[in-house]
Design an enzyme around this catalytic site. Sequence first.
Site, PDB file in Angstrom:
ATOM      1  N   LYS A 124      11.658  -3.097  -2.571  1.00  0.00           N
ATOM      2  CA  LYS A 124      10.429  -2.478  -2.048  1.00  0.00           C
ATOM      3  C   LYS A 124      10.151  -1.233  -2.856  1.00  0.00           C
ATOM      4  O   LYS A 124      11.059  -0.647  -3.438  1.00  0.00           O
ATOM      5  CB  LYS A 124      10.620  -2.089  -0.580  1.00  0.00           C
ATOM      6  CG  LYS A 124       9.327  -1.964   0.187  1.00  0.00           C
ATOM      7  CD  LYS A 124       8.892  -3.303   0.726  1.00  0.00           C
ATOM      8  CE  LYS A 124       7.494  -3.260   1.297  1.00  0.00           C
ATOM      9  NZ  LYS A 124       7.173  -4.509   1.991  1.00  0.00           N
ATOM     10  N   ASP A 164       1.429  -4.054  -0.208  1.00  0.00           N
ATOM     11  CA  ASP A 164       1.841  -3.742   1.166  1.00  0.00           C
ATOM     12  C   ASP A 164       0.734  -2.804   1.660  1.00  0.00           C
ATOM     13  O   ASP A 164      -0.380  -2.825   1.104  1.00  0.00           O
ATOM     14  CB  ASP A 164       3.240  -3.081   1.177  1.00  0.00           C
ATOM     15  CG  ASP A 164       3.852  -2.996   2.576  1.00  0.00           C
ATOM     16  OD1 ASP A 164       4.445  -3.970   3.031  1.00  0.00           O
ATOM     17  OD2 ASP A 164       3.724  -1.933   3.232  1.00  0.00           O
ATOM     18  N   PHE A 236      -6.324  -3.017  11.127  1.00  0.00           N
ATOM     19  CA  PHE A 236      -7.577  -3.701  10.740  1.00  0.00           C
ATOM     20  C   PHE A 236      -7.549  -4.030   9.246  1.00  0.00           C
ATOM     21  O   PHE A 236      -8.572  -4.285   8.632  1.00  0.00           O
ATOM     22  CB  PHE A 236      -8.799  -2.833  11.096  1.00  0.00           C
ATOM     23  CG  PHE A 236      -8.929  -1.564  10.286  1.00  0.00           C
ATOM     24  CD1 PHE A 236      -8.115  -0.477  10.539  1.00  0.00           C
ATOM     25  CD2 PHE A 236      -9.866  -1.448   9.274  1.00  0.00           C
ATOM     26  CE1 PHE A 236      -8.225   0.694   9.797  1.00  0.00           C
ATOM     27  CE2 PHE A 236      -9.991  -0.278   8.528  1.00  0.00           C
ATOM     28  CZ  PHE A 236      -9.158   0.793   8.797  1.00  0.00           C
ATOM     29  N   VAL A 239      -3.502  -7.828   6.959  1.00  0.00           N
ATOM     30  CA  VAL A 239      -2.656  -8.625   7.844  1.00  0.00           C
ATOM     31  C   VAL A 239      -3.398  -8.932   9.157  1.00  0.00           C
ATOM     32  O   VAL A 239      -3.445 -10.086   9.613  1.00  0.00           O
ATOM     33  CB  VAL A 239      -1.318  -7.892   8.115  1.00  0.00           C
ATOM     34  CG1 VAL A 239      -0.492  -8.631   9.136  1.00  0.00           C
ATOM     35  CG2 VAL A 239      -0.551  -7.715   6.806  1.00  0.00           C
TER      36      VAL A 239
HETATM   37  O1  2IT Z   1       6.398  -6.907   3.682  1.00  0.00           O
HETATM   38  C1  2IT Z   1       6.178  -7.862   2.905  1.00  0.00           C
HETATM   39  O2  2IT Z   1       6.817  -8.913   2.989  1.00  0.00           O
HETATM   40  C2  2IT Z   1       5.135  -7.702   1.896  1.00  0.00           C
HETATM   41  N1  2IT Z   1       4.517  -6.636   1.854  1.00  0.00           N
HETATM   42  C3  2IT Z   1       4.852  -8.797   0.920  1.00  0.00           C
HETATM   43  C4  2IT Z   1       5.813  -8.735  -0.212  1.00  0.00           C
HETATM   44  C5  2IT Z   1       5.539  -9.691  -1.342  1.00  0.00           C
HETATM   45  O3  2IT Z   1       6.308  -9.626  -2.320  1.00  0.00           O
HETATM   46  O4  2IT Z   1       4.596 -10.481  -1.288  1.00  0.00           O
END
Ligand code: 2IT
Length: 445
Positions: A124, A164, A236, A239
């Site tokens: 991440k 993200d 909003f 996701v």
């Molecule tokens: O929290 C997650 O799984 C994402 N933000 C997607 C991560 C991704 O590599 O598509």
Amino acid sequence: MKVKTILADLEKKHPGEVEYHQAVREVLESIEEVYNENPKFAKAGILQRIVEPDRILSFKIPWMDDQGNVQVNLGYRVQFNNAIGPYKGGLRFHPTVNLSILKFLGFEQIFKNSLTTLPMGGGKGGSDFDPKGKSDNEVMRFCQSFMLELWKLIGPETDVPAGDIGVGGREIGYLYGMYKKLAHEHTGVLTGKGLNWGGSLIRPEATGFGGIYFAKEMLATKKDTIKGKKIAISGFGNVAWGAALKATELGGIVVTISGPDGYIYDPAGIRGEKIDYMLKLRSSNQDIVEPYAKEFKGSTFVSGRRPWEVKVEIALPCATQNELNGDDARKLIENGVMLVAEISNMGCTPEAVEAFNKHRLLFAPGKAVNAGGVATSGLEMSQNSMKLNWNIEEVDERLHSIMVNIHNACVKHGTCADGYVDYVKGANIAGFLKVANAMLDQGLV
Ligand code: 2IT
């Protein structure tokens, strides 16, 4: 070493990193039995190794705003574990980003990616950059400066970032452009790319769609469906949008969305053009939902509150970590909620999860419910490797079957003596076993 000792050591080594501690505690407590039953895990130090990231890159991001002022943000990439595939996970741009949050997200990502059945490790990254109110040019300059550091550490077979919170198609485009220029190659180094340059169909919808496919399976264990159920959604963004689309398609009635400013209650259901309007709200870069109430008659804006006080059968946190606490959980339970599924990462506090479990409600954690996002990133990587594109039906079918399989894995590993499915336990055990066994196979590295 005992789970309790490992947790205590971790808290001592990384004081104050509360989200990270919370995420590790949840996993370690649910796999404790499996760990104690298999002495080979302790002998190989699997837990001490899995709770620490392989490495963390931390850097400075200088950039110039539209007024010609110099701005400086902090950037990170946490490469957590690559036992089953290249590091994989999103980038978050939000003022609250710090190492504790990225380590919790990276840690969760290991198990989530393992659950997808695709070959992806966990990672991440992100920055404390606040996209709110920024112009396109400012976002571009920031993304370029961010990539100037990040590119050295990533690659299509090494580490594949994605979006993200605060990182969508626009940001991925600017990041990709700079990577391409620096590395002098056009490869699948990022996912969530535009459709014309290596992206996959359904990726924008995937997290929300996958979450609803998962909720559908949960309801099926009670011989029930989404049809006609009132649903509270928070957030909003991308996701929440995907979840609202699919839930509505299956006959659910989405009555709330929310932002940092409060929530919208729309008893007629957020459907059709109202779902499209979420995209408009998002692209205004203001991070507020209040304008929805002015746009659509019959809806109300509730300032400064969260949507969990509305009477619904289904609650879907779709915004951020710890956005639903013990008090919210009690309100939902009083109001007769039957299913809570985290589509955000670690959307519920431990107190909320405990309350749902105690009441034997259907509750499932983010690492299972929202795995459709990263799974479809994995499908994007497959398509990039083949240099071919699948059509909508092909991607959606694979996403759907991945979510059904994750649900089955949770049921297999999480069913209690009284028949209740503890999805937290099931997801953690299923995700852990694959990674731990891969680590055993590969020796002490
Ligand atoms: O929290 C997650 O799984 C994402 N933000 C997607 C991560 C991704 O590599 O598509």
